[in-house]
Structure formats: structure tokens, C-alpha cells
Design a protein around this motif. Structure first.
Motif, mmCIF file in Angstrom:
data_model
loop_
_atom_site.group_PDB
_atom_site.id
_atom_site.type_symbol
_atom_site.label_atom_id
_atom_site.label_comp_id
_atom_site.label_asym_id
_atom_site.label_seq_id
_atom_site.Cartn_x
_atom_site.Cartn_y
_atom_site.Cartn_z
ATOM 1 N N ASP B 153 0.836 -1.211 0.000
ATOM 2 C CA ASP B 153 0.000 0.000 0.000
ATOM 3 C C ASP B 153 0.866 1.255 0.000
ATOM 4 N N THR B 154 1.915 1.237 0.836
ATOM 5 C CA THR B 154 2.806 2.403 0.912
ATOM 6 C C THR B 154 3.500 2.640 -0.419
ATOM 7 N N ALA B 155 3.954 1.546 -1.034
ATOM 8 C CA ALA B 155 4.657 1.680 -2.316
ATOM 9 C C ALA B 155 3.716 2.234 -3.394
ATOM 10 N N ILE B 156 2.488 1.713 -3.439
ATOM 11 C CA ILE B 156 1.525 2.191 -4.450
ATOM 12 C C ILE B 156 1.154 3.648 -4.165
ATOM 13 N N ASN B 157 0.927 3.974 -2.892
ATOM 14 C CA ASN B 157 0.556 5.356 -2.537
ATOM 15 C C ASN B 157 1.640 6.355 -2.886
ATOM 16 N N SER B 158 2.906 5.903 -2.861
ATOM 17 C CA SER B 158 3.988 6.846 -3.121
ATOM 18 C C SER B 158 4.208 7.099 -4.618
ATOM 19 N N LEU B 159 3.466 6.383 -5.461
ATOM 20 C CA LEU B 159 3.612 6.617 -6.908
ATOM 21 C C LEU B 159 2.970 7.956 -7.271
ATOM 22 N N PRO B 160 3.479 8.620 -8.320
ATOM 23 C CA PRO B 160 2.785 9.826 -8.804
ATOM 24 C C PRO B 160 1.351 9.471 -9.213
ATOM 25 N N GLU B 161 0.428 10.438 -9.082
ATOM 26 C CA GLU B 161 -1.003 10.149 -9.262
ATOM 27 C C GLU B 161 -1.344 9.473 -10.593
ATOM 28 N N ASN B 162 -0.760 9.962 -11.679
ATOM 29 C CA ASN B 162 -1.074 9.383 -13.000
ATOM 30 C C ASN B 162 -0.618 7.928 -13.094
ATOM 31 N N GLN B 163 0.577 7.671 -12.564
ATOM 32 C CA GLN B 163 1.110 6.298 -12.606
ATOM 33 C C GLN B 163 0.268 5.384 -11.722
ATOM 34 N N LYS B 164 -0.092 5.912 -10.560
ATOM 35 C CA LYS B 164 -0.907 5.117 -9.623
ATOM 36 C C LYS B 164 -2.256 4.765 -10.269
ATOM 37 N N THR B 165 -2.893 5.768 -10.904
ATOM 38 C CA THR B 165 -4.196 5.530 -11.534
ATOM 39 C C THR B 165 -4.076 4.474 -12.633
ATOM 40 N N ALA B 166 -3.095 4.648 -13.499
ATOM 41 C CA ALA B 166 -2.921 3.689 -14.598
ATOM 42 C C ALA B 166 -2.657 2.288 -14.046
ATOM 43 N N PHE B 167 -1.821 2.207 -13.012
ATOM 44 C CA PHE B 167 -1.467 0.908 -12.435
ATOM 45 C C PHE B 167 -2.689 0.235 -11.810
ATOM 46 N N ILE B 168 -3.451 0.994 -11.030
ATOM 47 C CA ILE B 168 -4.633 0.415 -10.362
ATOM 48 C C ILE B 168 -5.668 -0.036 -11.392
ATOM 49 N N LEU B 169 -5.913 0.801 -12.396
ATOM 50 C CA LEU B 169 -6.919 0.430 -13.406
ATOM 51 C C LEU B 169 -6.477 -0.799 -14.206
ATOM 52 N N SER B 170 -5.163 -0.923 -14.393
ATOM 53 C CA SER B 170 -4.663 -2.058 -15.180
ATOM 54 C C SER B 170 -4.527 -3.327 -14.336
ATOM 55 N N LYS B 171 -3.869 -3.205 -13.198
ATOM 56 C CA LYS B 171 -3.539 -4.406 -12.423
ATOM 57 C C LYS B 171 -4.643 -4.865 -11.476
ATOM 58 N N TYR B 172 -5.388 -3.910 -10.927
ATOM 59 C CA TYR B 172 -6.457 -4.291 -9.989
ATOM 60 C C TYR B 172 -7.796 -4.429 -10.719
ATOM 61 N N GLU B 173 -8.148 -3.410 -11.483
ATOM 62 C CA GLU B 173 -9.435 -3.458 -12.180
ATOM 63 C C GLU B 173 -9.363 -4.327 -13.438
#
Lengths: 149, 217
Positions: B153-173
Motif C-alpha cells: 500500500d505504501t509503495a503504491i501510494n507513493s507513486l505519482p497520481e497518473n502512474q498510480k491511476t494507470a497501475f490500479i486500473l490495469s492491475k487491480y481493475e
């Protein structure tokens, strides 16, 4: 570049099998010989497994009902927050305006009535004086009088 | 199955609502919302609440907060459906609103956490000021699931917002690149690049975290 750095640079690609077979073989050999990289890879795989588990998270029971209730109560609050504006400002303003309008209307109607009344009185006096000057019988002028009482 | 349903009135309502919401098209939902049609609003919540809660949860990592965000999202959808650009699908728009609300929440929460950390640093209950770092746990199993979860969670939260959004939509969703481009309003190349950088950053941060815990051990 050291082998450890090579693995750490391509950790995601290695785990997701996105590297070329030659590269994978090369890294496989390094991992079998390097305890630190072996440990990091194991931890990384565990974290990815955790990610898989988090992916399958489901909303809690009755979440839908809670959301609907929340929406209703928040919309009702917003509705209420509009009403005080009406109650505190618009409603007194409208009532004051209505009272003022009624007073003004009464004033104008009253003034008009007073004017008409005085005009009729003058007419009656004039008819009375003409009748007495010319000695006209009363029954002939009765219809000309306008009774203001 | 049939017996179970007939015995439970709540299930029947939910089942009917699910059936109703699945049959409704985006256009019908939008028209119904514009007409303040209550069953349509219920159908909208029924159809999209899981998607919204799950997406919000991946950003905020807390189910209570995710439900609060879901309420905010639903209210925004109800209020702004008149301005909805019909060229996109309703689902894409709802994803976009959810991502924005979640990012806003995380931003506000970060500020709150900073203030709390600052306060706890100076106003410790035992009167001692100083080291705000947590003491290492005496437990040897540092990489138990809870700790792993915290690291992730800490690692994902520390990503820049755009990278975090793309990562969550791709890997989680598990959305396709095309869907992510529509939600984030970016080109395909930009999304690919964001995902690549997100993975690079994430693995770097995770390796650092693993080493830190390993050293403490």
C-alpha cells in the motif's frame, strides 16, 4: 551492470514472463546462485499474490442499502439547507411586500373615493342653487341629485 | 434456489433490482435520473456500486472510506448527469469520477496525516519528544501478510497520481489499455509509458522496503 541489478531492474517483467527466453534463462541461473536476489524474488512474488487477493475484494453486505440511505439523507439535508434561505429572507420579504402593496392599494382607493364624494356634493349644491333661483318645483329636480350618504 | 429466494423478501427485491438494472441501457438510466425516477436511481446504484467501491478501495485501502467515496460519486452522477458527454459510456464516466474523488480523498488524507504526525511528534503523551520512527517489531515474522500489505500500500501510494491511476486500473481493475485511455483521457502511448514507469518505480520502492525490513531483522 551486476546481475543483481539486472534482476532488480526487470523484476516485474521477469515475474510476468515478459522477457525473452534467453534473458529469463540468464536470470534463472543468477537467482539460483544469489541468496539475496532469491529472497527479493520470493518477497516480490508474495506481494504480487497479495495484490491478487486484494483484487478479489468485495463490498460489505448491505453496502448498496447504506449508499442509497446516505444519498437520500444527504439530498434531504441539501433540500433543508435551501429552506432556511426561504424562511429567513424570502418569506419575510414577500410578506412585507404584500402588506405594503395592500396598504398602497387601500390608500389609492380611499383617495379616489374621497374625490368622488366631494365632486357629488358640489354638483348637488349647484343644482340646489339653480333650482331655488329659477323656482323649479322640487319633484322636477329630484332625479338630478346624487345621494352621497 | 427457488425456495431460498421466495423465503427471503430482501433477496427478491435485490434480485429484481439487479435484473432491472442489468436490462437498462445507459440512455434509459440517464433519462430516468434526469426525471428523478427513484427506481432508476436505485438501479444505477445497484449496477455500479461494486465497481465504484472496489476502485475507491484500491486507492484508499479502507472499506468505510471507499463507501463514503461511493456516496460522493453517486451524488455527483445524479447532479451532473445533464452535463454527461454521451460519446463516452456511463461506466467510463463513473470510473473517471471515482478516480478523481479517490485521488482527492488521498490528497486530503495525506495532509491530515502530516498534521497528525507533526502533532504526535511534539505532543507525545509520555512527555518525551523526539524519535517519531516506530520501534522495530519484536516479532520475527516481519513479512507476515499485514506487513506485506502495508509495504505494498505504501509503495503504491507513493507513486505519482497518473502512474498510480494507470497501475490500479490495469492491475487491480484489469481494464484494457483502450478503456484506461478513455478514463484517463490520454493516448495509448501515454498509458503504456505510465504503466511502464509505474512498474519500474514500484519494484524499486518494494526492493528498498524489503531491504529495510531485512536489515532490521
Amino acid at each position: 551492470m551486476k546481475h543483481c541489478e539486472l534482476l532488480q531492474k526487470d523484476l516485474f517483467a521477469y515475474v510476468e514472463n515478459e522477457l525473452s527466453p534467453v534473458r529469463i534463462q540468464h536470470l534463472d541461473q543468477h537467482i539460483s546462485e544469489c541468496a539475496e536476489c532469491n529472497r527479493i524474488l520470493a518477497e516480490f512474488r508474495s506481494v504480487l499474490t497479495l495484490m491478487e487477493e486484494q483484487r478479489s475484494v468485495e463490498p460489505r453486505p448491505f453496502a448498496e442499502t447504506r449508499i442509497l440511505q446516505g444519498i437520500e439523507s444527504r439530498l434531504a439535508k441539501r433540500q433543508k439547507s435551501v429552506n432556511p434561505l426561504f424562511a429567513r429572507i424570502l418569506q419575510p420579504a414577500l410578506i412585507s411586500f404584500g402588506v405594503a402593496a395592500a396598504l398602497a392599494l387601500g390608500f389609492f382607493l380611499g383617495t379616489g373615493f374621497a374625490d368622488t364624494h366631494s365632486q357629488y356634493s358640489q354638483n348637488n349644491e349647484m343644482i340646489e342653487s339653480v333650482r331655488s333661483d329659477l323656482n323649479v318645483p322640487e319633484f322636477m329636480t329630484d332625479d338630478l341629485f346624487i345621494f352621497t350618504e | 434456489m427457488q425456495e431460498c429466494i421466495t423465503n427471503d423478501r430482501h433477496n427478491i427485491i435485490i434480485l429484481n433490482l439487479s435484473f432491472y438494472s442489468e436490462l437498462m441501457t445507459d440512455q434509459e438510466l440517464i433519462t430516468g435520473i434526469l426525471n428523478h425516477d427513484k427506481p432508476v436511481i436505485q438501479a444505477l446504484v445497484n449496477k455500479y456500486h461494486k465497481q465504484v467501491i472496489k476502485t475507491a478501495f484500491y486507492f484508499v485501502h479502507d472499506m468505510d472510506d471507499a463507501e463514503d467515496i461511493a456516496q460522493d460519486v453517486c451524488i455527483e452522477i445524479l447532479e451532473k448527469v445533464g452535463h454527461f458527454n454521451r460519446t463516452a459510456t456511463l461506466s467510463t464516466w463513473i470510473y473517471r469520477v471515482t478516480v478523481n474523488k479517490s485521488l482527492n480523498f488521498v490528497r486530503k488524507n495525506k495532509r491530515k496525516q502530516l498534521v497528525q504526525q507533526f502533532e504526535s511528534f511534539f505532543y507525545k503523551k509520555d512527555g518525551k519528544s523526539g524519535n517519531a520512527m516506530a520501534e522495530p517489531s519484536s516479532d520475527d515474522n516481519l513479512f507476515e501478510n499485514n506487513e506485506r500489505k502495508q509495504i505494498l500500500d505504501t509503495a503504491i501510494n507513493s507513486l505519482p497520481e497518473n502512474q498510480k491511476t494507470a497501475f490500479i486500473l490495469s492491475k487491480y481493475e484489469e481494464l484494457s489499455y483502450k478503456e484506461i485511455t478513455e478514463i484517463m483521457n490520454l493516448s495509448l502511448a501515454s498509458v503504456e509509458s505510465l504503466l511502464q514507469r509505474a512498474k519500474q518505480n514500484l519494484q524499486k520502492k518494494l526492493i528498498v522496503q524489503f531491504s529495510e525490513y531485512s536489515n532490521r531483522k
